[in-house]
Design a protein around this motif. Structure first.
Motif, mmCIF file in Angstrom:
data_model
loop_
_atom_site.group_PDB
_atom_site.id
_atom_site.type_symbol
_atom_site.label_atom_id
_atom_site.label_comp_id
_atom_site.label_asym_id
_atom_site.label_seq_id
_atom_site.Cartn_x
_atom_site.Cartn_y
_atom_site.Cartn_z
ATOM 1 N N ASP A 1 2.666 10.884 -9.228
ATOM 2 C CA ASP A 1 1.813 11.321 -10.333
ATOM 3 C C ASP A 1 0.961 12.538 -9.967
ATOM 4 O OD1 ASP A 1 2.787 9.353 -11.980
ATOM 5 O OD2 ASP A 1 1.157 7.939 -11.571
ATOM 6 N N GLY A 2 1.174 13.081 -8.752
ATOM 7 C CA GLY A 2 0.442 14.277 -8.341
ATOM 8 C C GLY A 2 -0.912 14.002 -7.724
ATOM 9 N N VAL A 3 -1.172 12.786 -7.298
ATOM 10 C CA VAL A 3 -2.457 12.427 -6.690
ATOM 11 C C VAL A 3 -2.251 12.354 -5.186
ATOM 12 C CG1 VAL A 3 -4.269 10.685 -6.557
ATOM 13 C CG2 VAL A 3 -3.130 11.141 -8.736
ATOM 14 N N ALA A 4 -3.103 13.074 -4.441
ATOM 15 C CA ALA A 4 -2.956 13.113 -2.983
ATOM 16 C C ALA A 4 -4.167 12.501 -2.293
ATOM 17 C CB ALA A 4 -2.741 14.547 -2.527
ATOM 18 N N MET A 5 -4.623 11.361 -2.753
ATOM 19 C CA MET A 5 -5.764 10.691 -2.127
ATOM 20 C C MET A 5 -5.413 9.228 -1.907
ATOM 21 S SD MET A 5 -8.477 10.229 -5.331
ATOM 22 C CE MET A 5 -8.955 11.898 -5.300
ATOM 23 N N PRO A 6 -6.122 8.559 -1.012
ATOM 24 C CA PRO A 6 -5.855 7.133 -0.800
ATOM 25 C C PRO A 6 -6.119 6.341 -2.083
ATOM 26 C CG PRO A 6 -7.255 8.002 0.955
ATOM 27 C CD PRO A 6 -7.137 9.065 -0.093
ATOM 28 N N PHE A 7 -5.374 5.240 -2.240
ATOM 29 C CA PHE A 7 -5.493 4.458 -3.477
ATOM 30 C C PHE A 7 -6.892 3.921 -3.681
ATOM 31 C CE2 PHE A 7 -4.879 1.061 -0.478
ATOM 32 C CZ PHE A 7 -5.543 -0.020 -1.021
ATOM 33 N N HIS A 8 -7.605 3.570 -2.582
ATOM 34 C CA HIS A 8 -8.955 3.017 -2.752
ATOM 35 C C HIS A 8 -9.944 4.094 -3.183
ATOM 36 C CE1 HIS A 8 -9.824 4.532 1.322
ATOM 37 N NE2 HIS A 8 -8.627 4.029 1.630
ATOM 38 N N ALA A 9 -9.737 5.352 -2.771
ATOM 39 C CA ALA A 9 -10.581 6.450 -3.253
ATOM 40 C C ALA A 9 -10.255 6.753 -4.719
ATOM 41 C CB ALA A 9 -10.374 7.694 -2.385
ATOM 42 N N VAL B 1 0.847 -1.198 0.000
ATOM 43 C CA VAL B 1 0.000 0.000 0.000
ATOM 44 C C VAL B 1 0.881 1.248 0.000
ATOM 45 C CG1 VAL B 1 -1.636 1.343 1.391
ATOM 46 C CG2 VAL B 1 -2.021 -1.096 1.014
ATOM 47 N N ASP B 2 1.963 1.225 0.787
ATOM 48 C CA ASP B 2 2.878 2.365 0.814
ATOM 49 C C ASP B 2 3.471 2.631 -0.570
ATOM 50 O OD1 ASP B 2 2.383 2.611 3.520
ATOM 51 O OD2 ASP B 2 4.241 1.589 4.130
ATOM 52 N N TYR B 3 3.828 1.567 -1.287
ATOM 53 C CA TYR B 3 4.364 1.745 -2.642
ATOM 54 C C TYR B 3 3.312 2.311 -3.586
ATOM 55 C CZ TYR B 3 8.846 -0.401 -1.657
ATOM 56 O OH TYR B 3 10.099 -0.650 -1.160
ATOM 57 N N MET B 4 2.055 1.861 -3.453
ATOM 58 C CA MET B 4 0.998 2.413 -4.307
ATOM 59 C C MET B 4 0.790 3.898 -4.003
ATOM 60 S SD MET B 4 -1.969 -0.420 -4.871
ATOM 61 C CE MET B 4 -2.195 -0.868 -3.173
ATOM 62 N N GLN B 5 0.777 4.251 -2.714
ATOM 63 C CA GLN B 5 0.588 5.652 -2.341
ATOM 64 C C GLN B 5 1.746 6.506 -2.854
ATOM 65 O OE1 GLN B 5 -3.025 5.216 -1.111
ATOM 66 N NE2 GLN B 5 -2.047 7.182 -1.049
ATOM 67 N N HIS B 6 2.953 5.983 -2.774
ATOM 68 C CA HIS B 6 4.115 6.727 -3.286
ATOM 69 C C HIS B 6 4.002 6.933 -4.800
ATOM 70 C CE1 HIS B 6 8.190 8.197 -3.616
ATOM 71 N NE2 HIS B 6 8.401 7.330 -4.592
ATOM 72 N N THR B 7 3.584 5.897 -5.521
ATOM 73 C CA THR B 7 3.416 6.010 -6.974
ATOM 74 C C THR B 7 2.355 7.055 -7.312
ATOM 75 O OG1 THR B 7 4.071 3.706 -7.252
ATOM 76 C CG2 THR B 7 2.886 4.722 -9.078
#
Length: 170
Positions: free
Chosen positions: A134-142, A124-130
């Protein structure tokens, strides 16, 4: 004094004295891609009904075979394999037709023993970092649930995150 000179013969060096040419380095072929962990079969009813603690005790006694938990990079690749096999959806972890979102696929893999909670959190940390890169500041599930989201974008997120985790040795 007219001397006739003998015609000159070209001078050649002995083979050992001739400079050697080193071949130019050629590009190394790209390493073969790592095998993608296969998406597991849907767990049986018994597997879903037996608590994890009881399954682990049975595995310690040799009565149950738990899968080997994967590291974060392989977990992300297997999450993508699960979504490709069972289908991807938005807004629900598990749809009535059996499709899953990213978090649902991770839950399936954690519940069946293919990933530990700690390795899942690292993934999950790697997905959030990715996403942050890309300029996205929201949780991956949102991000997954946005109406404009497509499966190729989800696939890209999981692949890029898995590559980043693999580059960090995880």
């Amino acid at each position: 004094m007219n001397e006739t000179r003998a015609p000159r013969t070209p001078r050649t060096a002995t083979p050992s004295a001739a400079p050697t040419r080193t071949p130019r380095p050629t590009a190394q072929p790209a390493p073969a891609p790592l095998p993608v962990p296969a998406a597991p079969d849907w767990p049986s009813r018994w597997h879903l009904l037996i608590p994890t603690s009881l399954r682990n005790t049975a595995a310690n006694l040799g009565l149950w075979q738990n899968p080997t938990p994967l590291k974060p990079s392989d977990h992300l690749a297997q999450t993508l394999a699960v979504l490709e096999r069972y289908g991807w959806c938005r807004s629900l972890d598990f749809s009535p037709t059996g499709r899953m979102c990213i978090r649902g696929a991770q839950t399936l893999l954690e519940h069946t023993g293919h990933v530990t909670p700690a390795a899942r959190q690292r993934a999950v940390d790697y997905m959030q970092h990715t996403l942050r890169m890309d300029g996205v500041a929201m949780p991956f599930h949102a991000w997954n649930d946005l109406p404009t989201r497509t499966f190729p974008q989800v696939s890209h997120l999981l692949t890029a995150s898995a590559t980043a985790a693999r580059n960090h040795g995880e």
